[in-house]
Design an enzyme around this catalytic site. Sequence first.
Site, PDB file in Angstrom:
ATOM      1  CG  HIS A 219      -0.186   0.290   2.345  1.00 17.32           C
ATOM      2  ND1 HIS A 219       0.157  -1.075   3.157  1.00 17.32           N
ATOM      3  CD2 HIS A 219       0.605   1.713   3.136  1.00 17.32           C
ATOM      4  CE1 HIS A 219       0.729  -0.603   4.049  1.00 17.32           C
ATOM      5  NE2 HIS A 219       1.042   0.526   4.679  1.00 17.32           N
TER       6      HIS A 219
ATOM      7  CE1 TYR B 274       4.849   3.275   8.278  1.00 21.35           C
ATOM      8  CE2 TYR B 274       5.164   3.503  10.276  1.00 21.35           C
ATOM      9  CZ  TYR B 274       4.205   2.709   9.286  1.00 21.35           C
ATOM     10  OH  TYR B 274       2.656   3.241   8.937  1.00 21.35           O
TER      11      TYR B 274
ATOM     12  CD  GLU C  74       4.192  -0.001   7.274  1.00 25.62           C
ATOM     13  OE1 GLU C  74       2.760   0.713   6.224  1.00 25.62           O
ATOM     14  OE2 GLU C  74       3.764   0.057   8.507  1.00 25.62           O
TER      15      GLU C  74
ATOM     16  CG  HIS D 131       4.084   4.873   4.694  1.00 27.75           C
ATOM     17  ND1 HIS D 131       3.687   5.244   5.909  1.00 27.75           N
ATOM     18  CD2 HIS D 131       3.701   3.253   4.125  1.00 27.75           C
ATOM     19  CE1 HIS D 131       3.049   4.371   5.905  1.00 27.75           C
ATOM     20  NE2 HIS D 131       2.897   3.445   5.123  1.00 27.75           N
TER      21      HIS D 131
ATOM     22  CG  HIS E 234      -3.651   0.596   4.673  1.00 26.32           C
ATOM     23  ND1 HIS E 234      -3.575  -0.573   5.414  1.00 26.32           N
ATOM     24  CD2 HIS E 234      -2.677   1.434   4.823  1.00 26.32           C
ATOM     25  CE1 HIS E 234      -2.200  -0.391   5.405  1.00 26.32           C
ATOM     26  NE2 HIS E 234      -1.997   0.551   5.759  1.00 26.32           N
TER      27      HIS E 234
ATOM     28  CG  HIS F 256       0.089   0.250  11.972  1.00 25.84           C
ATOM     29  ND1 HIS F 256       1.167   1.359  12.674  1.00 25.84           N
ATOM     30  CD2 HIS F 256       0.956  -0.318  11.070  1.00 25.84           C
ATOM     31  CE1 HIS F 256       1.509   1.748  11.781  1.00 25.84           C
ATOM     32  NE2 HIS F 256       1.635   0.050  10.787  1.00 25.84           N
TER      33      HIS F 256
END
Lengths: 308, 308, 308, 308
Positions: D151, D254, D264, D213, D199, D245
Amino acid sequence: MGEGIMRLGFVSVNVTDLEAARKHYVEVMGMQMTDRTENEIYLKGWDEYDHHSIVLRQSNRAGLDKMAFKVHTYEDMEQLEKQLQQYGASVQRVSKGENHKVGEGLRFRLPSGHTMELFVEMEYKGKALPQVNPAPWPEGLIGVGAPRIDHLLITAERPHETVDFLMKALNFYMSEKVVENERSETPIAAWLFRSYTPHDIAIIPGKDEKLHHFAFWLDEFNELRKAGDVFSKHDVPIDVGIERHGITRGQTIYYFDPSGNRNEVFTGGYIAYPDMPVVKWTVDQLARGIFYFNHRQEWIEGFTGVTT
Amino acid sequence: MGEGIMRLGFVSVNVTDLEAARKHYVEVMGMQMTDRTENEIYLKGWDEYDHHSIVLRQSNRAGLDKMAFKVHTYEDMEQLEKQLQQYGASVQRVSKGENHKVGEGLRFRLPSGHTMELFVEMEYKGKALPQVNPAPWPEGLIGVGAPRIDHLLITAERPHETVDFLMKALNFYMSEKVVENERSETPIAAWLFRSYTPHDIAIIPGKDEKLHHFAFWLDEFNELRKAGDVFSKHDVPIDVGIERHGITRGQTIYYFDPSGNRNEVFTGGYIAYPDMPVVKWTVDQLARGIFYFNHRQEWIEGFTGVTT
Amino acid sequence: MGEGIMRLGFVSVNVTDLEAARKHYVEVMGMQMTDRTENEIYLKGWDEYDHHSIVLRQSNRAGLDKMAFKVHTYEDMEQLEKQLQQYGASVQRVSKGENHKVGEGLRFRLPSGHTMELFVEMEYKGKALPQVNPAPWPEGLIGVGAPRIDHLLITAERPHETVDFLMKALNFYMSEKVVENERSETPIAAWLFRSYTPHDIAIIPGKDEKLHHFAFWLDEFNELRKAGDVFSKHDVPIDVGIERHGITRGQTIYYFDPSGNRNEVFTGGYIAYPDMPVVKWTVDQLARGIFYFNHRQEWIEGFTGVTT
Amino acid sequence: MGEGIMRLGFVSVNVTDLEAARKHYVEVMGMQMTDRTENEIYLKGWDEYDHHSIVLRQSNRAGLDKMAFKVHTYEDMEQLEKQLQQYGASVQRVSKGENHKVGEGLRFRLPSGHTMELFVEMEYKGKALPQVNPAPWPEGLIGVGAPRIDHLLITAERPHETVDFLMKALNFYMSEKVVENERSETPIAAWLFRSYTPHDIAIIPGKDEKLHHFAFWLDEFNELRKAGDVFSKHDVPIDVGIERHGITRGQTIYYFDPSGNRNEVFTGGYIAYPDMPVVKWTVDQLARGIFYFNHRQEWIEGFTGVTT
């Protein structure tokens, strides 16, 4: 202040095809070959620093040639020699070099007939990582990439005699044992240690002088899945696994080397202290002690019946 | 044949709010409270069988009260007493019961000023699992569910003196050390063990008599993620983590108990044998030795600067 | 813009002892019972928000009652109805409430004789986590704690006919198939998906109308070990596992519910996109496709032979 | 029956030193270089079959050149073109070959100023595994060995406008959003998907046209530790991690590529269905939504402030 036996130093294993064995232990298991003679191959894992932890010996039949345990100091070895003699064992001195790259030692037989040796020094080879500012793992590991050997399991016609010998003459501690019922004490099988792991050696009922398996340590559960994948890619016959042991709480795959010697990749288990009360497994729950997930009779029979 | 010190027996920790501490160690860490007096709380992990491994003491400031190591036998303790006296330490006898549920022992100070004790016996309590046919883990674990304590790390103004004391008077082995450069030998910091893990105690530069942290063992890397989630749910302040240590290869989260004592949940690392050559970390690579992923200066300063 | 079938909505399963089934699915698998009638129990996983994903139906024999897939919109369902009729299927309208808590739908039979339904709406129940600022996992999970169902596998006498039906009339995509040899195209077995996972439904050769298994998702490999431990503690009969699938790359334990319906806990696998070229498994390598570690004949026979 | 956008097809990224970028993406991340021109490098992961998922473009500043999403069919793309025009977007046709190895497409700008493209076809390259009887993973992976991209996250001055655009003109679904308080609906930030993952693209507040990112998928949590080790060995600057997260439940590191583009490595998260109620994060709990373990202010500021 003497501390006696430190760890399983090396296993010497008979193989019926030395080149097939080399291929297996180097290309599948990821061991480093540190030396080779016409009839013997010397191997170590990436996290081992002694010259070898496995010796493969060309032979016409598979099985255990002998096992050797490393002792802290020569004073400790002398003390153990006295204890062995006091126990009634016939102890032979092994001269330096009689075992390739290994110093002076002792040789004797367990009540089960297996040959065991003790030694204090082996030529230093070094880990696959530098001794200064090492990364947590080395680059370029091959196949399973086993860091070290862990333990071995032998069979005996009268296991309790060999257990008694190992505990009294050699100061092994017991972590777990199989007994007839809750109130029984005599071990039908036993897991013994010196190195604060659940076992450096275990003894189960079976023929004398036989090897059930010797095991490689893996650093975590996911490494078992990788090992299983590698075994499948290389057509290594898997005996049982991935399984959980009730005994030791470890996780495992059993498989065979090209000569039919059973091997294990093992991870998990607790830290075993000498003052830990011995865990008992009663015969009626033994199947779960061996394979916690699958405790079907036919598995247990196949598993306990085959030795080399 | 004596084997000396077996493991870190218990840490006695000063807390400024006993009830807040109880809540944290029981409800977040999942320790079992085995006893309670007006000013002290006794705790053990689910895989520990002695009466306690942590004592929380009501105090007006946080920090280490004392640490106690468990010794194999009374003969071993006598032998260690002689070695301590020979080293020049002033050793006090501790009578049975002076420490709640603990037998006779010895008390002395490290060169760094920390109080250390030795003992041989503590009341047996038993693991959270039965001793006969145990499952691999107990039902109903709370929060992090830490099975046991693992090690502690203290600070010293002259670390090499305390390291020398621990190795010579108490037979600790060294697994890793920080040195000025590749050719240096004097330890700026050192990781010492008795129980075949990479450390039972470590000494880093800092103020005398201070605690940097004490650590709980977790059985694998994924348990760190669970611990981090539990810490967040309970608003436990995390200091650093999830991180990899270069030194010990372990994986970690550092966090603070409600009184500000730093704790660690730790997993991984290798089996440490007494004959393993000492791993050296040079000062220029030390940041990576401490936190292998994030070796930024500000992290290292915050981490090494704060003690209780 | 219509997107058709979204996911496996629920499986309705026949059980011979409703109370034993409840105990198993709630106390071992950790499902939440969302409703109960005299002859039916409704269950959902903690990460599911619809009213149920499993219906247990009291019956005098085990097996699949029916499966239902959730469709994005009523326009999509109308479009699928047309496709079904065009394909030659006999489609029945299902009125709202005919399935407890489920809206209007369609019912038809696969060429293999299995009953399939489509629906668009089910009463909303909500995940076990809040919808605002949720933690990553809920407290108090029971047993295996399976978050959701994943897929089902049925048997058919002529698998390619059912595969053709699912792909043409219902727009399923194929991720993998078993074929005679590298050049063959006709599927002997096939893995089909709508939800970007390697399979929402799979069809293998066997008797018509039979269920091979339906599967629960687990979030990672270590959860399989926990599941195996929980199964052993509750005497749930394990069929095979822990194993790796060659097909889907997933990892698995197969086991039986109290009525003898085979279930699976499944994790891993890749993200399956509709444009991914279909992976082929040739019959001679099929054993490895099913169980990558253990591809012994007797396993494969036991595994493929038993259905409900 | 059209299904619209399938996945993030490729990101085209500006780098200030093409050779340093190649070294990083190939030797550290383990991507395969599938093509190279004077100013551009084309890369794919081992589990991707299209010609490339990343384009590195020599430039005098870092940042996102453009992102391209793959659409199911040309009919779907026509439909999306109409929706875009209806929404008021200015859509440009991209001819076949204008993007190396990519077929005809559409180009337009998001309200945030970022360039987005759609395409249906890209030259097929194939996974690193064979399409017939593949092993579960390929031999010889380098460094992190990332299987695929996952993503990207962009910044916008008015995020809700871009969110509205993506949802209405391009049929993206929303999994999670940040809102002022429990009763607010306007997204301050949002996580959007097409591929049943939490996502494919996310939008957070910040400068227009900026890249926060883009992310690589890793197959499990332990792979993050390996990635962290590899980053440290190669002196890749880590920004934050290993972290959990709250938003998406994913786990993460990251880090920065040699030009300063934030990347990431991401794993975990749930399966996101279009009918899943949107998860809300209120501004007061946002820090925990971003980094569940460490929600200290300075981290969040550093993390959200830096973009390219």
